[in-house]
Design a protein around this motif. Sequence first.
Motif, PDB file in Angstrom:
ATOM      1  N   SER A  79      -8.606   1.272   3.395  1.00  0.00           N
ATOM      2  CA  SER A  79      -9.059  -0.076   3.080  1.00  0.00           C
ATOM      3  C   SER A  79      -7.832  -0.951   2.895  1.00  0.00           C
ATOM      4  O   SER A  79      -6.843  -0.525   2.303  1.00  0.00           O
TER       5      SER A  79
ATOM      6  N   SER B 291       0.787  -1.220   0.000  1.00  0.00           N
ATOM      7  CA  SER B 291       0.000   0.000   0.000  1.00  0.00           C
ATOM      8  C   SER B 291       0.827   1.281   0.000  1.00  0.00           C
ATOM      9  O   SER B 291       1.712   1.455  -0.844  1.00  0.00           O
TER      10      SER B 291
ATOM     11  N   ARG C 200      -2.576  -3.947  -2.148  1.00  0.00           N
ATOM     12  CA  ARG C 200      -3.752  -3.453  -1.435  1.00  0.00           C
ATOM     13  C   ARG C 200      -4.221  -2.142  -2.027  1.00  0.00           C
ATOM     14  O   ARG C 200      -3.529  -1.495  -2.799  1.00  0.00           O
ATOM     15  N   ALA C 201      -5.391  -1.734  -1.588  1.00  0.00           N
ATOM     16  CA  ALA C 201      -5.936  -0.442  -2.010  1.00  0.00           C
ATOM     17  C   ALA C 201      -5.132   0.683  -1.364  1.00  0.00           C
ATOM     18  O   ALA C 201      -4.606   0.540  -0.264  1.00  0.00           O
TER      19      ALA C 201
ATOM     20  N   ASP D 239      -2.370 -10.916  -3.727  1.00  0.00           N
ATOM     21  CA  ASP D 239      -3.493 -10.241  -3.087  1.00  0.00           C
ATOM     22  C   ASP D 239      -3.173  -9.941  -1.628  1.00  0.00           C
ATOM     23  O   ASP D 239      -2.838 -10.837  -0.865  1.00  0.00           O
TER      24      ASP D 239
ATOM     25  N   ASP E 121      -7.006  -4.260  -4.316  1.00  0.00           N
ATOM     26  CA  ASP E 121      -7.445  -3.824  -5.639  1.00  0.00           C
ATOM     27  C   ASP E 121      -6.257  -3.474  -6.527  1.00  0.00           C
ATOM     28  O   ASP E 121      -6.429  -3.018  -7.632  1.00  0.00           O
ATOM     29  N   HIS E 122      -5.071  -3.669  -6.046  1.00  0.00           N
ATOM     30  CA  HIS E 122      -3.833  -3.533  -6.810  1.00  0.00           C
ATOM     31  C   HIS E 122      -3.507  -2.107  -7.246  1.00  0.00           C
ATOM     32  O   HIS E 122      -2.666  -1.910  -8.101  1.00  0.00           O
ATOM     33  N   THR E 123      -4.123  -1.087  -6.675  1.00  0.00           N
ATOM     34  CA  THR E 123      -3.766   0.275  -7.078  1.00  0.00           C
ATOM     35  C   THR E 123      -2.344   0.613  -6.683  1.00  0.00           C
ATOM     36  O   THR E 123      -1.670   1.377  -7.379  1.00  0.00           O
TER      37      THR E 123
END
Length: 182
Positions: free
Chosen positions: A63, A28, A55-56, A113, A67-69
């Motif tokens: 969060s 993140s 992670r987001a 993930d 979501d892989h951002t």
Amino acid sequence: EMQSEAGAAGALHGALKAGAFGTTFTASQGLLLMIPNMFKISGELLPCVMHVAARALAGQSLSIFGDHTDVMCCRSTGWAMVASESVEMVQHMALLSHLVSMERRVPVQHFFDGFRTSHEVNKVKLLDYEMMKSFINWDAVKTHHELAMNPRHPHMQGQSQGPDIFFQCVEAANPLYDGLAD
């Protein structure tokens, strides 16, 4: 103890320049702090692996769901990217990432993930250390050590370059990336 992941990435960069093989783990917002050093590590063709629990990023709220951002922010850094989808695959792709990075002198970002896989408890068949050792390309290890900064064998690294030389050096690294996915 590092103040942030930016310091951890700087320490990793220094260790790689000294001839060590290194790896780090992050997720993140911490990954975003490592991006400046990621450009240097890939530009200097230093073999290493960064394992990321994808992670987001904090936007409208916090969060930890995947979501892989965070990982997608690193696409332009010059690192090869490898994804794992299960706990057992994480083990196999982690080894593969290290072997590819050593062989090709290209840093690898290995991600999975950051919620389900990083928190999952599952049975896996562990890889044997002797089997792992048999895969190591010892000539690549020797090359990495020879390219390291060493006061007994000084050489110039990281010099300032004008645009004519800079882009020639960027292009000179392309053969190391060609066929990487094969």
